[in-house]
Motif scaffolding. Structure first.
Motif, mmCIF file in Angstrom:
data_model
loop_
_atom_site.group_PDB
_atom_site.id
_atom_site.type_symbol
_atom_site.label_atom_id
_atom_site.label_comp_id
_atom_site.label_asym_id
_atom_site.label_seq_id
_atom_site.Cartn_x
_atom_site.Cartn_y
_atom_site.Cartn_z
ATOM 1 N N VAL A 16 0.832 -1.202 0.000
ATOM 2 C CA VAL A 16 0.000 0.000 0.000
ATOM 3 C C VAL A 16 0.867 1.252 0.000
ATOM 4 O O VAL A 16 0.655 2.177 -0.793
ATOM 5 N N GLY A 17 1.869 1.297 0.897
ATOM 6 C CA GLY A 17 2.719 2.474 0.978
ATOM 7 C C GLY A 17 3.495 2.729 -0.296
ATOM 8 O O GLY A 17 3.577 3.872 -0.779
ATOM 9 N N ALA A 18 4.072 1.682 -0.882
ATOM 10 C CA ALA A 18 4.834 1.845 -2.118
ATOM 11 C C ALA A 18 3.932 2.251 -3.274
ATOM 12 O O ALA A 18 4.316 3.075 -4.121
ATOM 13 N N SER A 19 2.730 1.681 -3.335
ATOM 14 C CA SER A 19 1.791 2.051 -4.401
ATOM 15 C C SER A 19 1.347 3.498 -4.243
ATOM 16 O O SER A 19 1.279 4.245 -5.231
ATOM 17 N N ALA A 20 1.051 3.915 -3.010
ATOM 18 C CA ALA A 20 0.657 5.311 -2.776
ATOM 19 C C ALA A 20 1.783 6.248 -3.190
ATOM 20 O O ALA A 20 1.548 7.284 -3.825
ATOM 21 N N ALA A 21 3.028 5.898 -2.842
ATOM 22 C CA ALA A 21 4.173 6.729 -3.222
ATOM 23 C C ALA A 21 4.296 6.823 -4.740
ATOM 24 O O ALA A 21 4.544 7.906 -5.293
ATOM 25 N N GLY A 80 -8.819 -4.400 -8.346
ATOM 26 C CA GLY A 80 -7.390 -4.409 -8.044
ATOM 27 C C GLY A 80 -6.597 -5.148 -9.107
ATOM 28 O O GLY A 80 -5.493 -4.723 -9.491
ATOM 29 N N ALA A 81 -7.136 -6.262 -9.598
ATOM 30 C CA ALA A 81 -6.467 -7.004 -10.666
ATOM 31 C C ALA A 81 -6.360 -6.158 -11.934
ATOM 32 O O ALA A 81 -5.329 -6.160 -12.621
ATOM 33 N N THR A 82 -7.419 -5.405 -12.235
ATOM 34 C CA THR A 82 -7.391 -4.510 -13.390
ATOM 35 C C THR A 82 -6.374 -3.388 -13.191
ATOM 36 O O THR A 82 -5.640 -3.020 -14.122
ATOM 37 N N THR A 83 -6.312 -2.854 -11.966
ATOM 38 C CA THR A 83 -5.332 -1.809 -11.654
ATOM 39 C C THR A 83 -3.914 -2.302 -11.896
ATOM 40 O O THR A 83 -3.067 -1.581 -12.440
ATOM 41 N N LEU A 84 -3.637 -3.539 -11.493
ATOM 42 C CA LEU A 84 -2.299 -4.094 -11.689
ATOM 43 C C LEU A 84 -1.958 -4.242 -13.169
ATOM 44 O O LEU A 84 -0.811 -4.018 -13.578
ATOM 45 N N MET A 85 -2.931 -4.639 -13.985
ATOM 46 C CA MET A 85 -2.685 -4.744 -15.417
ATOM 47 C C MET A 85 -2.269 -3.393 -15.993
ATOM 48 O O MET A 85 -1.318 -3.299 -16.778
ATOM 49 N N THR A 86 -2.967 -2.337 -15.584
ATOM 50 C CA THR A 86 -2.643 -0.987 -16.063
ATOM 51 C C THR A 86 -1.308 -0.517 -15.503
ATOM 52 O O THR A 86 -0.485 0.075 -16.222
ATOM 53 N N LEU A 87 -1.083 -0.788 -14.216
ATOM 54 C CA LEU A 87 0.166 -0.388 -13.576
ATOM 55 C C LEU A 87 1.368 -1.035 -14.254
ATOM 56 O O LEU A 87 2.407 -0.396 -14.455
ATOM 57 N N GLU A 123 10.659 -1.598 -7.251
ATOM 58 C CA GLU A 123 10.550 -0.870 -8.511
ATOM 59 C C GLU A 123 9.672 0.375 -8.368
ATOM 60 O O GLU A 123 10.024 1.454 -8.878
ATOM 61 N N LEU A 124 8.548 0.242 -7.679
ATOM 62 C CA LEU A 124 7.653 1.392 -7.507
ATOM 63 C C LEU A 124 8.347 2.503 -6.720
ATOM 64 O O LEU A 124 8.241 3.695 -7.068
ATOM 65 N N LEU A 125 9.059 2.133 -5.665
ATOM 66 C CA LEU A 125 9.757 3.140 -4.869
ATOM 67 C C LEU A 125 10.889 3.777 -5.675
ATOM 68 O O LEU A 125 11.119 4.992 -5.585
ATOM 69 N N ALA A 126 11.598 2.976 -6.458
ATOM 70 C CA ALA A 126 12.696 3.515 -7.262
ATOM 71 C C ALA A 126 12.180 4.540 -8.272
ATOM 72 O O ALA A 126 12.803 5.594 -8.473
ATOM 73 N N GLN A 127 11.036 4.247 -8.894
ATOM 74 C CA GLN A 127 10.490 5.201 -9.862
ATOM 75 C C GLN A 127 10.004 6.475 -9.176
ATOM 76 O O GLN A 127 10.192 7.582 -9.688
ATOM 77 N N ALA A 128 9.379 6.336 -7.998
ATOM 78 C CA ALA A 128 8.901 7.514 -7.271
ATOM 79 C C ALA A 128 10.064 8.376 -6.783
ATOM 80 O O ALA A 128 9.965 9.613 -6.747
ATOM 81 N N THR A 139 -5.058 -6.328 -3.892
ATOM 82 C CA THR A 139 -5.842 -5.149 -3.521
ATOM 83 C C THR A 139 -4.984 -3.931 -3.185
ATOM 84 O O THR A 139 -5.450 -2.797 -3.294
ATOM 85 N N GLY A 140 -3.726 -4.144 -2.766
ATOM 86 C CA GLY A 140 -2.899 -3.047 -2.292
ATOM 87 C C GLY A 140 -2.658 -1.932 -3.283
ATOM 88 O O GLY A 140 -2.764 -0.746 -2.935
ATOM 89 N N PRO A 141 -2.310 -2.234 -4.553
ATOM 90 C CA PRO A 141 -2.079 -1.145 -5.505
ATOM 91 C C PRO A 141 -3.306 -0.257 -5.723
ATOM 92 O O PRO A 141 -3.168 0.958 -5.854
ATOM 93 N N LEU A 142 -4.501 -0.849 -5.759
ATOM 94 C CA LEU A 142 -5.704 -0.039 -5.935
ATOM 95 C C LEU A 142 -5.932 0.839 -4.703
ATOM 96 O O LEU A 142 -6.256 2.028 -4.821
ATOM 97 N N ILE A 143 -5.753 0.274 -3.499
ATOM 98 C CA ILE A 143 -5.921 1.073 -2.284
ATOM 99 C C ILE A 143 -4.917 2.216 -2.267
ATOM 100 O O ILE A 143 -5.259 3.358 -1.936
ATOM 101 N N GLY A 144 -3.667 1.938 -2.642
ATOM 102 C CA GLY A 144 -2.661 2.990 -2.700
ATOM 103 C C GLY A 144 -3.041 4.084 -3.673
ATOM 104 O O GLY A 144 -2.844 5.279 -3.398
ATOM 105 N N ARG A 145 -3.605 3.709 -4.817
ATOM 106 C CA ARG A 145 -4.015 4.709 -5.810
ATOM 107 C C ARG A 145 -5.168 5.556 -5.299
ATOM 108 O O ARG A 145 -5.198 6.785 -5.501
ATOM 109 N N LEU A 146 -6.134 4.927 -4.618
ATOM 110 C CA LEU A 146 -7.268 5.677 -4.078
ATOM 111 C C LEU A 146 -6.823 6.676 -3.011
ATOM 112 O O LEU A 146 -7.281 7.828 -2.993
#
Length: 370
Positions: free
Chosen positions: A13-18, A69-76, A160-165, A338-345
């Protein structure tokens, strides 16, 4: 002057939000600091299957969250250009030994596909066809193949998410932080001031918000998985992942790596010690399908701590008594889905403001916070 946001917890969640605070429009006007001491995080010990569509959980809000959340991951995966070592849609095979159960599962898949086209193609497979898809198996079972299913490496995804942020607006500090009774954030270097705080510390949430006078209905659960060295088939990187009936998930990665897991230990609390009994349980499950595997094939064992609520549902949102703070916890074993979608919200509401209605995804926060 840029808005200052703190994230406590560098898991999914934290990495996705970042990541979303750095990549959504308007994120460049925000300075983000993430605090994570790195111990016990469930995501770093996790690799899993993204395939929520055939779950029989009755909680429809959880299903909507997991499906989206599964759809969010596909887009991410596309937007963040994730490598296939991190995320890949290999398809999922869910096995059943009983013919009626297999038929019922196929009917459920067809029904769910009407509202979830991201499931992709759906096929009934014989045991022989399952073995053709996953040559690692010596004792295949018949199953249902869903082409939209994917495998994911949680530790690699977070990194990877943290490195890009970090290339945009994120600073990572490997520190433990606390709150005082007034809600001020305290780090080892003293009080820190932020406009908003996202708290995503999994099962440690209760301890962290106790000084704020808040109690949380969340508990820890220990999870363990094993990595094994297996024959490196040319097709292994694209092999479907296997969700066998009554056994542990069987997840082939490329380069001769197989992951099996994970266990669910409700008694161990925050103990991160490798449990030999759990290792044997995982190996025994693996040998049900690949009888050549032995202890010598095990190359690595990972342990992490998940967060669970009494009704096994996640929660997330803004604290009523501290509106500058947002929390998320209770994701359980579905955190990678579910975590990436929660982070995005959470990131979206910090950037764009407002009071979004997330009732289609979760029950009221008052069910878990008091």
């Amino acid at each position: 002057m840029n808005k200052k946001v703190a994230i406590i917890g560098g898991g999914i969640v934290g990495a996705s939000a970042a990541y979303y605070l750095s990549s959504l429009p308007g994120g460049s006007q925000i300075d983000v600091t993430l605090f994570d001491e790195g111990a016990g995080q469930a995501t770093k010990a996790a690799a899993g299957i993204i395939s929520p569509w055939l779950s029989k959980r009755r909680n429809q809000q959880w299903y909507q969250l997991a499906k989206d959340g599964a759809t969010t991951l596909m887009t991410l995966a596309r937007r963040a250009n994730l490598s296939t070592d991190i995320y890949q849609q290999t398809g999922t095979i869910i096995t059943r030994t009983n013919e009626k159960d297999l038929h019922d599962l196929y009917v459920l898949a067809q029904k769910r596909h009407e509202e979830a086209p991201d499931m992709g193609e759906i096929e009934r497979l014989t045991a022989e066809e399952v073995k053709a898809c996953i040559p690692l198996l010596t004792n295949p079972q018949p199953g249902i193949y869903v082409s939209g299913g994917a495998r994911i490496d949680g530790e690699a995804l977070v990194s990877e998410l943290l490195a890009q942020a970090q290339q945009v607006n994120l600073t990572v500090k490997h520190q433990q932080v606390t709150f005082d009774h007034q809600g001020h954030l305290l780090s080892p270097t003293g009080p820190q001031r932020f406009d908003n705080v996202i708290i995503a510390v999994g099962p440690w949430l209760n301890e962290l918000v106790e000084p704020l006078g808040i109690k949380v209905a969340v508990r820890p659960q220990k999870g363990q998985l094993i990595e094994l060295s297996v024959p490196d088939y040319e097709s292994q990187e694209n092999m479907p992942v296997l969700m066998p009936e009554g056994e542990r998930d069987f997840i082939p990665f490329g380069h001769g790596k197989l992951i099996v897991g994970a266990t669910h230990d409700d008694e161990a609390g925050f103990n991160l010690t490798v449990t030999p009994e759990a290792t044997q349980d995982l190996l025994s499950s693996a040998t049900q399908f690949a009888n050549y595997l032995t202890q010598d094939n095990i190359t690595r064992t990972k342990v992490g701590t998940r967060a669970y609520t009494p009704d096994f549902a996640p929660f997330f949102g803004r604290l009523k008594a501290y509106p500058q703070m947002l929390v998320a916890s209770g994701l359980g074993a579905s955190g990678l889905t579910t975590g990436p979608l929660i982070g995005r919200l959470l990131a979206g509401t910090l950037i764009y403001g407002g009071t979004p209605d997330w009732s289609n995804y979760e029950k009221p926060l008052t069910n878990y916070l008091s």
